[in-house]
Design an enzyme around this catalytic site. Structure first.
Site, PDB file in Angstrom:
ATOM      1  N   ALA A  40      52.652  23.955 -45.937  1.00 58.77           N
ATOM      2  CA  ALA A  40      51.508  23.790 -45.047  1.00 58.77           C
ATOM      3  C   ALA A  40      50.305  23.084 -45.651  1.00 58.77           C
ATOM      4  CB  ALA A  40      51.069  25.159 -44.520  1.00 58.77           C
ATOM      5  N   ALA A  41      50.034  23.273 -46.937  1.00 62.37           N
ATOM      6  CA  ALA A  41      48.800  22.725 -47.525  1.00 62.37           C
ATOM      7  C   ALA A  41      48.787  21.197 -47.439  1.00 62.37           C
ATOM      8  CB  ALA A  41      48.679  23.170 -48.976  1.00 62.37           C
ATOM      9  N   PRO A  42      47.610  20.628 -47.145  1.00 58.21           N
ATOM     10  CA  PRO A  42      46.283  21.243 -47.038  1.00 58.21           C
ATOM     11  C   PRO A  42      45.953  21.854 -45.678  1.00 58.21           C
ATOM     12  CG  PRO A  42      46.068  18.877 -46.821  1.00 58.21           C
ATOM     13  CD  PRO A  42      47.523  19.129 -47.107  1.00 58.21           C
TER      14      PRO A  42
ATOM     15  N   GLY B 220      46.827  20.267 -42.281  1.00 59.29           N
ATOM     16  CA  GLY B 220      46.734  19.394 -41.116  1.00 59.29           C
ATOM     17  C   GLY B 220      47.623  19.840 -39.971  1.00 59.29           C
ATOM     18  N   LYS B 221      48.900  20.033 -40.247  1.00 57.30           N
ATOM     19  CA  LYS B 221      49.830  20.404 -39.177  1.00 57.30           C
ATOM     20  C   LYS B 221      49.665  21.867 -38.777  1.00 57.30           C
ATOM     21  CE  LYS B 221      53.313  16.787 -39.737  1.00 57.30           C
ATOM     22  NZ  LYS B 221      52.513  15.871 -40.560  1.00 57.30           N
TER      23      LYS B 221
ATOM     24  N   CYS C  73      56.106  11.674 -44.823  1.00 57.37           N
ATOM     25  CA  CYS C  73      55.268  10.468 -44.785  1.00 57.37           C
ATOM     26  C   CYS C  73      55.892   9.383 -45.646  1.00 57.37           C
ATOM     27  CB  CYS C  73      53.832  10.781 -45.229  1.00 57.37           C
ATOM     28  SG  CYS C  73      53.700  11.458 -46.894  1.00 57.37           S
TER      29      CYS C  73
END
Length: 428
Positions: A107-109, A111-112, A226
């Protein structure tokens, strides 16, 4: 220029390769923000912010901008999150499939996680996790700033979750997998090689092997990266297909293209879209086991802050706001935070101020800072009249944090700035 990247892209794109090179070399890089609809609507934000916004066609909450967030009180109030435009597309497309029990594994940082939480709008629970403690601290900061109240933050592996009894527990799983970063090379010096890509793909499969077991029968997974390599993208979707998942056909939007020999996957390239690049695919789980996790019994009470009364869970002398059950863990997962902690050492928390809605802020007691908001987020002393005791410092009615008004030696009130020291911006 990374020679391996361009060799890879020539093989992937064929006749479209020259378009990619032109976009990579000459297309302007654009910053983008995502409006936090947990606190404010897109139209309200546009009317309030005072700077130019251009819509992102792949996400209704995302806009291109030139704002400098570190100097902007609206950023510190949690009204938006800086998120690369193509990265916001995946959860926006996935939003119809987001359920009541959500898990963002990498999860970090944040966004999603915060994007999914905005679509959930306070219902259910979202577990958000990272294996590195430093990244977990940043994740917590973003969750708190954006006012996410239904989050459980953990630091564990997917295998740790399995050991704790979470097999078949989640009806939605997000895996924004750690990758080689091919889509970020215009912004960062990213080393790329065949060995790095192969290593990332192997690591992703190790993660997915356990993560796949955490999804409930009929539940959904969003897999994204990404990067552009087939090994880290379509090959991993095939890996999941062998473990009981089928891909879901979602609308193909302008700026996206279908995956390589995989029509349900989505690729975003800089020559097709004003962004750096992304890959994602939605999958559905067929079959699975029943979870064995059980939840703890909690004692509920009320806390009064000014004219505001809150229902809280109490445990071990701590009080939290949460409308979800907390699991009883027997190993494998360490919970960093679950819900919103009310106070620490006699002072209300930054997380609490940001978790409250505008009407709750007014009931708790607020002091509007206006032009002094920048002074506040710098940690400076404020010369503002405020009621005695704790108040929430606001900008345009949205919380920045707490202040405490107390009498000075000459009989005047002194306003103590309680903005967290680790979040304060430099004076420059």
């Amino acid at each position: 220029m990374n020679e391996y990247l361009f060799k890879q892209m020539r093989e992937l794109l064929g006749s479209r390769y020259d378009d990619f090179v032109r976009a990579y070399d000459t297309k302007p890089r654009r910053k983008s923000l995502r409006v936090n609809t947990l606190k404010i609507s897109e139209s309200e934000f546009a009317a309030l912010c005072g700077y130019e916004l251009a819509p992102n066609p792949l996400c209704a909450q995302s806009f291109y901008t030139t704002v400098k967030p570190s100097l902007d009180p609206l950023y510190h109030a949690g009204l938006y999150y800086m998120q690369e435009a193509s990265a916001s597309a995946a959860v926006a497309a996935f939003s119809p499939f987001i359920g009541e029990r959500v898990f963002d594994l990498c999860a970090a940082p944040g966004g999603k996680t915060t994007q999914a939480a905005a679509f959930m709008n306070g219902r259910g629970v979202i577990y958000c996790n990272d294996v590195e403690s430093k990244r977990v601290r940043v994740l917590c900061e973003n969750i708190e700033r954006l006012g996410v109240t239904n989050a459980v933050v953990t630091s564990a592996t997917a295998g740790g979750y399995r050991a704790a009894g979470f097999d078949g527990y989640f009806d939605t799983l997000i895996v924004d997998a750690p990758c080689s970063g091919g889509g970020m090379t215009r912004n960062e010096d990213v080393p790329l090689s065949a060995e790095i890509v192969a290593g990332c793909a192997a690591r992703q499969r190790d993660i997915l092997k356990d993560a796949a077991e955490l999804v409930a029968d009929g539940g959904y997974m969003l897999y994204s990266t990404c990067t552009f390599s087939r090994e880290e993208n379509e090959d991993n979707i095939e890996f999941l297909a062998a473990r009981g998942f089928t891909t879901v056909d979602i609308p193909l939007r302008a700026g996206e293209v279908r995956g390589i020999d995989m029509p349900d996957a989505r690729r975003i390239y800089p020559m097709n879209f004003d962004g750096e690049g992304h890959f994602y695919c939605v999958l559905r789980k067929n079959g699975g086991t029943q979870p064995t996790i059980r939840c703890e019994r909690v004692k509920r009470s009320t806390v009064k802050i000014g004219g505001l009364e809150l229902t809280v869970d109490g445990k071990n002398g701590e009080q939290y706001i949460r409308d979800f059950e907390v699991p009883r863990l027997h190993g494998g997962v360490g919970i960093v935070r679950a819900g919103v902690r009310v106070a620490v050492d006699g002072e209300y928390t930054y997380a609490l101020s940001h978790a409250l809605k505008k009407e709750q802020i007014e009931m708790a007691g607020a002091v509007e800072l206006g032009d002094d908001a920048t002074k506040y987020i710098r940690g400076e002393q404020l010369e503002i009249n405020a009621p005695r005791g704790f108040c929430i410092a606001t900008v345009s009615g949205y919380a920045l944090g707490w202040v405490k008004s107390a009498p000075s030696g000459n009989g005047d009130n002194v306003l103590k700035n309680l903005y967290p020291k680790g979040l304060r911006i430099n004076r420059n």
